[in-house]
Design an enzyme around this catalytic site. Structure first.
Site, PDB file in Angstrom:
ATOM      1  N   ASP A 236       0.823  -1.216   0.000  1.00 57.71           N
ATOM      2  CA  ASP A 236       0.000   0.000   0.000  1.00 57.71           C
ATOM      3  C   ASP A 236       0.860   1.270   0.000  1.00 57.71           C
ATOM      4  O   ASP A 236       1.756   1.411   0.837  1.00 57.71           O
ATOM      5  CB  ASP A 236      -0.891  -0.038   1.260  1.00 57.71           C
ATOM      6  CG  ASP A 236      -1.927   1.052   1.285  1.00 57.71           C
ATOM      7  OD1 ASP A 236      -2.506   1.345   0.214  1.00 57.71           O
ATOM      8  OD2 ASP A 236      -2.179   1.611   2.383  1.00 57.71           O
ATOM      9  N   HIS A 237       0.586   2.174  -0.909  1.00 54.55           N
ATOM     10  CA  HIS A 237       1.305   3.468  -0.985  1.00 54.55           C
ATOM     11  C   HIS A 237       2.813   3.325  -1.065  1.00 54.55           C
ATOM     12  O   HIS A 237       3.540   4.102  -0.442  1.00 54.55           O
ATOM     13  CB  HIS A 237       0.952   4.373   0.206  1.00 54.55           C
ATOM     14  CG  HIS A 237      -0.435   4.906   0.151  1.00 54.55           C
ATOM     15  ND1 HIS A 237      -0.851   5.827  -0.776  1.00 54.55           N
ATOM     16  CD2 HIS A 237      -1.516   4.625   0.904  1.00 54.55           C
ATOM     17  CE1 HIS A 237      -2.130   6.098  -0.590  1.00 54.55           C
ATOM     18  NE2 HIS A 237      -2.559   5.368   0.429  1.00 54.55           N
TER      19      HIS A 237
ATOM     20  N   ASP B  64       2.370   4.706  -5.626  1.00 55.26           N
ATOM     21  CA  ASP B  64       1.739   5.995  -5.378  1.00 55.26           C
ATOM     22  C   ASP B  64       2.698   7.097  -5.805  1.00 55.26           C
ATOM     23  O   ASP B  64       3.603   7.482  -5.049  1.00 55.26           O
ATOM     24  CB  ASP B  64       1.376   6.124  -3.897  1.00 55.26           C
ATOM     25  CG  ASP B  64       0.771   7.487  -3.577  1.00 55.26           C
ATOM     26  OD1 ASP B  64       0.637   8.317  -4.510  1.00 55.26           O
ATOM     27  OD2 ASP B  64       0.448   7.732  -2.402  1.00 55.26           O
TER      28      ASP B  64
ATOM     29  N   GLU C 289      -2.370   5.730  -8.447  1.00 57.02           N
ATOM     30  CA  GLU C 289      -3.227   6.750  -7.810  1.00 57.02           C
ATOM     31  C   GLU C 289      -3.155   8.048  -8.587  1.00 57.02           C
ATOM     32  O   GLU C 289      -2.084   8.521  -8.953  1.00 57.02           O
ATOM     33  CB  GLU C 289      -2.783   6.993  -6.360  1.00 57.02           C
ATOM     34  CG  GLU C 289      -3.614   8.097  -5.684  1.00 57.02           C
ATOM     35  CD  GLU C 289      -3.313   8.268  -4.212  1.00 57.02           C
ATOM     36  OE1 GLU C 289      -3.072   7.252  -3.529  1.00 57.02           O
ATOM     37  OE2 GLU C 289      -3.312   9.423  -3.745  1.00 57.02           O
TER      38      GLU C 289
ATOM     39  N   HIS D  83      -7.101  10.283   4.707  1.00 59.76           N
ATOM     40  CA  HIS D  83      -6.411   9.266   5.499  1.00 59.76           C
ATOM     41  C   HIS D  83      -6.455   9.708   6.957  1.00 59.76           C
ATOM     42  O   HIS D  83      -6.130  10.842   7.267  1.00 59.76           O
ATOM     43  CB  HIS D  83      -4.935   9.168   5.075  1.00 59.76           C
ATOM     44  CG  HIS D  83      -4.739   8.435   3.782  1.00 59.76           C
ATOM     45  ND1 HIS D  83      -4.035   8.967   2.734  1.00 59.76           N
ATOM     46  CD2 HIS D  83      -5.143   7.200   3.386  1.00 59.76           C
ATOM     47  CE1 HIS D  83      -4.000   8.078   1.737  1.00 59.76           C
ATOM     48  NE2 HIS D  83      -4.674   7.008   2.105  1.00 59.76           N
TER      49      HIS D  83
ATOM     50  N   HIS E 208      -9.582   5.192  -0.810  1.00 57.20           N
ATOM     51  CA  HIS E 208      -8.715   5.162   0.370  1.00 57.20           C
ATOM     52  C   HIS E 208      -9.402   5.929   1.495  1.00 57.20           C
ATOM     53  O   HIS E 208     -10.404   6.600   1.269  1.00 57.20           O
ATOM     54  CB  HIS E 208      -7.366   5.823   0.045  1.00 57.20           C
ATOM     55  CG  HIS E 208      -6.461   4.929  -0.755  1.00 57.20           C
ATOM     56  ND1 HIS E 208      -5.265   4.461  -0.285  1.00 57.20           N
ATOM     57  CD2 HIS E 208      -6.596   4.394  -1.989  1.00 57.20           C
ATOM     58  CE1 HIS E 208      -4.695   3.681  -1.192  1.00 57.20           C
ATOM     59  NE2 HIS E 208      -5.482   3.628  -2.247  1.00 57.20           N
TER      60      HIS E 208
ATOM     61  N   GLY F 140     -10.881   4.825   4.409  1.00 58.09           N
ATOM     62  CA  GLY F 140     -12.198   4.255   4.732  1.00 58.09           C
ATOM     63  C   GLY F 140     -12.697   4.564   6.139  1.00 58.09           C
ATOM     64  O   GLY F 140     -13.900   4.582   6.378  1.00 58.09           O
TER      65      GLY F 140
ATOM     66  N   ASN G  91      -9.908   0.961   1.628  1.00 58.83           N
ATOM     67  CA  ASN G  91      -8.790   0.758   2.552  1.00 58.83           C
ATOM     68  C   ASN G  91      -9.161   1.187   3.964  1.00 58.83           C
ATOM     69  O   ASN G  91      -9.733   2.268   4.161  1.00 58.83           O
ATOM     70  CB  ASN G  91      -7.586   1.582   2.093  1.00 58.83           C
ATOM     71  CG  ASN G  91      -6.867   0.961   0.926  1.00 58.83           C
ATOM     72  OD1 ASN G  91      -7.332  -0.023   0.353  1.00 58.83           O
ATOM     73  ND2 ASN G  91      -5.727   1.512   0.572  1.00 58.83           N
TER      74      ASN G  91
ATOM     75  N   THR H  11      -7.064   3.334  10.226  1.00 61.97           N
ATOM     76  CA  THR H  11      -7.233   4.063  11.486  1.00 61.97           C
ATOM     77  C   THR H  11      -8.271   3.419  12.411  1.00 61.97           C
ATOM     78  O   THR H  11      -8.031   3.276  13.620  1.00 61.97           O
ATOM     79  CB  THR H  11      -7.633   5.532  11.181  1.00 61.97           C
ATOM     80  OG1 THR H  11      -6.637   6.079  10.327  1.00 61.97           O
ATOM     81  CG2 THR H  11      -7.749   6.373  12.434  1.00 61.97           C
TER      82      THR H  11
HETATM   83  P1  13P Z   1      -7.836   5.218   7.022  1.00 63.33           P
HETATM   84  O1  13P Z   1      -6.682   5.195   7.978  1.00 63.33           O
HETATM   85  O2  13P Z   1      -8.532   6.518   6.975  1.00 63.33           O
HETATM   86  O3  13P Z   1      -8.747   4.055   7.241  1.00 63.33           O
HETATM   87  O4  13P Z   1      -7.206   5.034   5.554  1.00 63.33           O
HETATM   88  C1  13P Z   1      -6.451   3.893   5.257  1.00 63.33           C
HETATM   89  C2  13P Z   1      -5.877   3.961   3.897  1.00 63.33           C
HETATM   90  O5  13P Z   1      -6.464   4.527   2.993  1.00 63.33           O
HETATM   91  C3  13P Z   1      -4.597   3.277   3.671  1.00 63.33           C
HETATM   92  O6  13P Z   1      -4.178   3.383   2.351  1.00 63.33           O
END
Ligand code: 13P
Length: 286
Positions: A85-86, A107, A137, A183, A211, A213, A233, A236
């Protein structure tokens, strides 16, 4: 059943076709990952883990993260996907693929359009030769620490015509969009741009990704799934769920500094959270 890790493209194209999405759950440890995989298995859905650079380091490197995901795959009957991811650097992506990742994100969204295309296309060329699927992205997804005006936030969102050109010019399998999510925690009431998503989904036929979520209104998520979003995604909320349960349990009588006591309720809460989100995202097929 599914010992080998799988590529994301195999599942997200079907998801776009049948209008459902998978949760991308950030992977931290084996035990935590296994808890969520058991939920995926219960619902008969592929288990999708996302893992960023920081979490890879936490695991002690790509090979250990792959080993954990493979061990989980040996223990469940549903496909398991581990998605980088990223990732921002070509060298890190190469290392992840060599370690066994079958799905990666490049990314390069911080760069202007042409440079983003160039950096993304380079990864696509390399990854596709290895049978690995690639998420790119376009548009900038704000971080919760950024203080932006409404206009500034909207200016960072993905442009539908650029999205079409980006998909064509890079050959990415999956496209992450900026349509108003952030995020981390929202510091202002979330405003998810569904009209913009609709326009993008009319022009771009590959699977789309949302992203940020955590804290995103569920009715907007459910709507977004009808317009091409195939992956949401989540990070958090997972930290919050585990953090709260592990803190609460320590104030209870009988805690006794047992690691089982420390995590039992946290994993129960994680499983409930994961089931709730998986059902929401797959509401059109479950
Ligand atoms: P959140 O931390 O807002 O759930 O986002 C996670 C994310 O998009 C990781 O790529």
């Amino acid at each position: 059943m599914s010992k080998e890790l799988r590529s994301l493209k195999e599942y997200l194209e079907d998801a776009r076709e049948r209008k459902y999405a998978l949760g991308g759950f950030c992977l931290w440890t084996y035990a935590y990952g296994r808890t969520i995989a058991d939920v995926a298995q219960k619902l008969g859905l592929p288990m999708l883990y996302i893992i960023g650079d920081a979490e890879v380091k936490f695991f002690g490197g790509e090979k250990n993260a792959v080993a954990a995901a493979r061990t989980i795959a040996e223990n469940v009957d549903v496909p398991v996907i581990l998605h980088a991811d990223h990732f921002r650097e070509f060298e890190n992506i190469k290392r992840a693929i060599e370690a066994g990742f079958k799905s990666v994100m490049i990314d390069a969204s911080a760069y202007e359009f042409n440079e983003n295309v160039e950096r993304t296309a380079k990864v696509v060329e390399y990854a596709h030769k290895a049978g690995v699927s690639v998420e790119g992205e376009l548009g900038r997804i704000a971080g919760c620490e950024q203080k932006l005006s409404v206009d500034e936030a909207e200016a960072m969102q993905t442009d539908p015509d650029e999205a079409k050109r980006f998909a064509e010019q890079t050959g990415v399998d999956i496209l992450a969009l900026s349509i108003g999510t952030v995020h981390g925690e929202y510091r202002f009431p979330p405003k998810i741009n569904i009209p913009r998503l609709k326009k993008i989904s009319e022009k771009v036929s590959i699977p789309l990704v949302m992203h940020g979520g955590s804290g995103t209104p569920e009715e907007k998520v459910a709507e977004a799934v009808n317009y091409g979003i195939t992956k949401l995604n989540l990070a958090t909320d997972l930290v919050k769920t585990v953090g709260k349960a592990t803190a609460d349990v320590q104030t209870k009588e009988g805690f006794g500094y047992s690691v089982v006591n420390l995590y039992a309720k946290a994993y129960e809460d994680l499983a409930s959270y994961a089931e709730h989100k998986m059902r929401l995202l797959a509401h059109n097929i479950l």
